[in-house]
Write a protein that holds these residues in place. Structure first.
Motif, mmCIF file in Angstrom:
data_model
loop_
_atom_site.group_PDB
_atom_site.id
_atom_site.type_symbol
_atom_site.label_atom_id
_atom_site.label_comp_id
_atom_site.label_asym_id
_atom_site.label_seq_id
_atom_site.Cartn_x
_atom_site.Cartn_y
_atom_site.Cartn_z
ATOM 1 N N ILE A 137 0.843 -1.205 0.000
ATOM 2 C CA ILE A 137 0.000 0.000 0.000
ATOM 3 C C ILE A 137 0.872 1.245 0.000
ATOM 4 O O ILE A 137 0.627 2.212 -0.744
ATOM 5 C CB ILE A 137 -0.953 -0.010 1.212
ATOM 6 N N SER A 145 -9.261 0.025 -3.451
ATOM 7 C CA SER A 145 -10.482 0.838 -3.435
ATOM 8 C C SER A 145 -11.680 0.111 -4.039
ATOM 9 O O SER A 145 -12.831 0.467 -3.751
ATOM 10 C CB SER A 145 -10.244 2.152 -4.177
ATOM 11 N N SER A 173 -8.224 1.774 4.337
ATOM 12 C CA SER A 173 -7.857 2.066 2.941
ATOM 13 C C SER A 173 -8.780 1.379 1.946
ATOM 14 O O SER A 173 -8.585 1.505 0.737
ATOM 15 C CB SER A 173 -6.409 1.642 2.682
#
Length: 600
Positions: A137, A145, A173
């Motif tokens: 990440i 996403s 996230s």
């Protein structure tokens, strides 16, 4: 009886699991799969280790993924590399009939560049350990996403291992629209927090009682002296000739030491812990799964990825500190409906922890007597005979040699031949075990377990009026006994050190010698009093310091092994010294005194 066909799974998945031999879903699979296939709700699944949780979330997940969308749609978080590898392998097998569906596994200890390339080529499902995923990440090498499904497998273990902040960062996230599926063997407070913070009205399914263990597991404990721990382990392994199991240790160092001792003593064993490279870990796991290894010595963390259905035993070299660890450890055996045995090596001071586990897990622990040498020999001989009976005879191949064999054996009758054949196996164990000590210890709730109920003790329990407050420790007491009486530590058994007095066991042959040796001796101006005690009190933690009375010698033909590392060699020998002036004053009546002095 329910079947996978009734759960709503697609034909490609059904064909794949049929080839694997899946017939009837487990309880967690039966309850979870129909709910997860709907793809509408967050989900919490609580089930014991070894009940098929990977298939419970993996099968519906694979059916929900769209192969035409070449982006990460599912994220599975795993606490360890081994478990992640196992999950990814299972998912690939389950999806073998689904075209163009890619599963990528990412974890530490392997090339991150190779893993990035695999993700860029296309990954529909990513199986990851938290640390490596965070690295990806931060490098912007993965985009989460669009992830629609996040699965937290072994959630309790991830939190126990300190991944709370990592999990928080990863989940934050991902999309707010995702579904989160949480699977765990226990529902701890932290697992509950995750479900509250990151899940919306989850459907919760519990198979059996939360925080309990598999009812197919027989829970036993052996009560022994800490100094005999390795010897007891060896004796258990010898008593179960067909054992196929895992020995759990607390630390990486202890894991490596125990594995090396087992290998040195001729056992098919190896270690699995975090200090090994990924190549080494893979090699050990391949050997264990193929049964080239009989015993795997592992830490709690490293063993989380072990998925072997036919383990016979789990052995706790030390009891774990956490209840959840015991649940996960013991759950390695008795998988897929099989039976298994979980054995804990316990000192008297740890019996309360056994009772606590029993109460909290709502199950019974049976105290089992450590087998004696004759019992081990009998087990090994019978196992050898079973192997003789079951051996596959290559009639044609051996036929050509039979005339020569008969000629060589013509002078032996049937009974003599049997005795000689059995002796090939029997002799090496008998040489090793014929003088084996009784390794059982006295329980804190019952009398010492004996070979026979009417057995007469070969030891006396002696009382001495010195203890910790006199500045004496176990090595110092053993040194004092040797200096005063010439009796070596190997002849002294369990030592129970108190504040102002102590008890110790000694072979009866040395009792009178010790009492005479201390006649007239003093410590700090106080006369030493030593006598045979009628009361044999329970042992305390001080029994950890004594030296083994011989213990188990290495298996026949094997060297070393099982030597006590406690011993009394490191005692503070300066604490007890003859005071020359007092010796001179008491020379007329033979008195002796000892002056305790502090070390600078």
């Amino acid at each position: 009886m329910n079947s996978f066909e009734n759960l709503g799974l697609s034909r490609p998945i059904l064909e794949a699991i049929t080839e694997l031999g899946f017939k009837t879903p487990t309880a967690i699979q039966e309850k979870a799969i129909p709910v997860l296939l709907e793809g509408r709700s967050d989900f919490v699944g609580l089930a014991q280790t070894g009940t098929g949780k990977t298939a419970a979330f993996g099968l519906p997940l694979l059916q929900l993924i769209e192969p035409d969308e070449n982006i990460p749609q599912a994220l599975i978080l795993s606490p360890t590399r081994e478990l992640g590898i196992q999950i990814s392998e299972d998912l690939k097998t389950f999806s073998k009939n689904i075209l163009n569906l890619n599963v990528v596994n990412v974890y530490g200890g392997a090339s991150i560049d190779d893993q990035i390339r695999k993700i860029k080529r296309g990954a529909h499902a990513v199986v990851a350990t938290p640390g490596r995923l965070l690295d990806l990440i931060r490098r912007k090498a993965i985009n989460l996403s669009k992830v629609e499904y996040v699965i937290l497998d072994e959630a309790d273990e991830m939190l126990n291992m300190g991944f709370k902040e990592d999990i928080d960062a990863i989940l934050s996230s991902t999309s707010d629209d995702k579904l989160t599926w949480l699977f765990s063997a226990t529902m701890s407070a932290e697992v509950r927090r995750i479900s509250k913070n990151y899940m919306t009205d989850p459907i919760e399914v519990t198979v059996g009682m939360a925080n309990t263990t598999n009812t197919n597991i027989e829970h036993q404990y052996y009560l022994m002296n800490n100094r005999d721990r390795y010897n007891v382990l060896k004796r258990i392994v010898d008593f179960y000739p067909d054992i196929y199991g895992i020995v759990f240790c607390r630390t990486r160092k202890e894991t490596q030491e125990v594995a090396e001792l087992l290998m040195k003593d001729g056992y098919n064993a190896d270690a699995l812990h975090g200090d090994l490279s990924q190549v080494q870990r893979d090699r050990v796991m391949r050997s264990f799964k193929s049964k080239s290894l009989q015993m795997l010595v592992a830490t709690d963390v490293a063993a989380r990825g072990i998925d072997v259905d036919d383990l016979t035993h789990v052995l706790h070299y030390n009891l774990p500190d956490e209840l959840e660890y015991y649940t996960h450890r013991s759950g390695r055996t008795a998988r897929a409906g099989r039976k298994g045995i979980s054995i804990a090596l316990v000192t008297p001071r740890d019996e309360r922890r056994v009772r606590d586990l029993s109460r909290r897990l709502k199950m019974d622990f049976e105290q089992v007597r450590i087998p004696g040498g004759a019992e081990v020999c009998e087990r090994q001989v019978l196992n050898f005979m079973h192997r003789v009976i079951d051996v596959n005879v290559e009639e044609e191949a051996i036929g050509q040699f039979l005339p020569v064999i008969h000629e060589e054996l013509k002078d032996l009758d049937r009974d003599e031949l049997v005795k000689r054949m059995v002796s090939l196996e029997f002799n090496r164990f008998w040489d090793y075990y014929k003088d084996a000590q009784d390794l059982n210890m006295r329980s804190t709730t019952q009398k010492r377990v004996r070979q026979n109920e009417g057995a007469v003790s070969t030891e006396d329990r002696l009382f001495i009026n010195i203890g910790r407050k006199d500045g004496v420790d176990v090595p110092g007491l053993l040194t004092l006994i040797h200096k005063q009486c010439g009796v070596r530590g190997k002849n002294v058994g369990r030592v129970d050190l108190k504040g102002v007095f102590s008890f110790f066991d000694v072979d009866k042959a040395f009792t009178e010698e010790i009492i005479k040796g201390f006649a007239g001796a003093e410590v700090g101006g106080r006369a030493i009093r030593i006598e045979v005690s009628g009361d044999r009190p329970e042992s305390s933690d001080s029994d950890r310091g004594g030296r083994s009375r011989g213990g188990d010698r290495s298996r026949g033909g094997y060297s070393g092994g099982g030597r006590s590392r406690g011993g009394h060699s490191g005692g503070d020998r300066s604490r007890f010294r003859k005071d020359d002036s007092r010796d001179r004053r008491k020379k007329s009546d033979g008195g002796r005194t000892f002056d305790r002095r502090r070390r600078d």
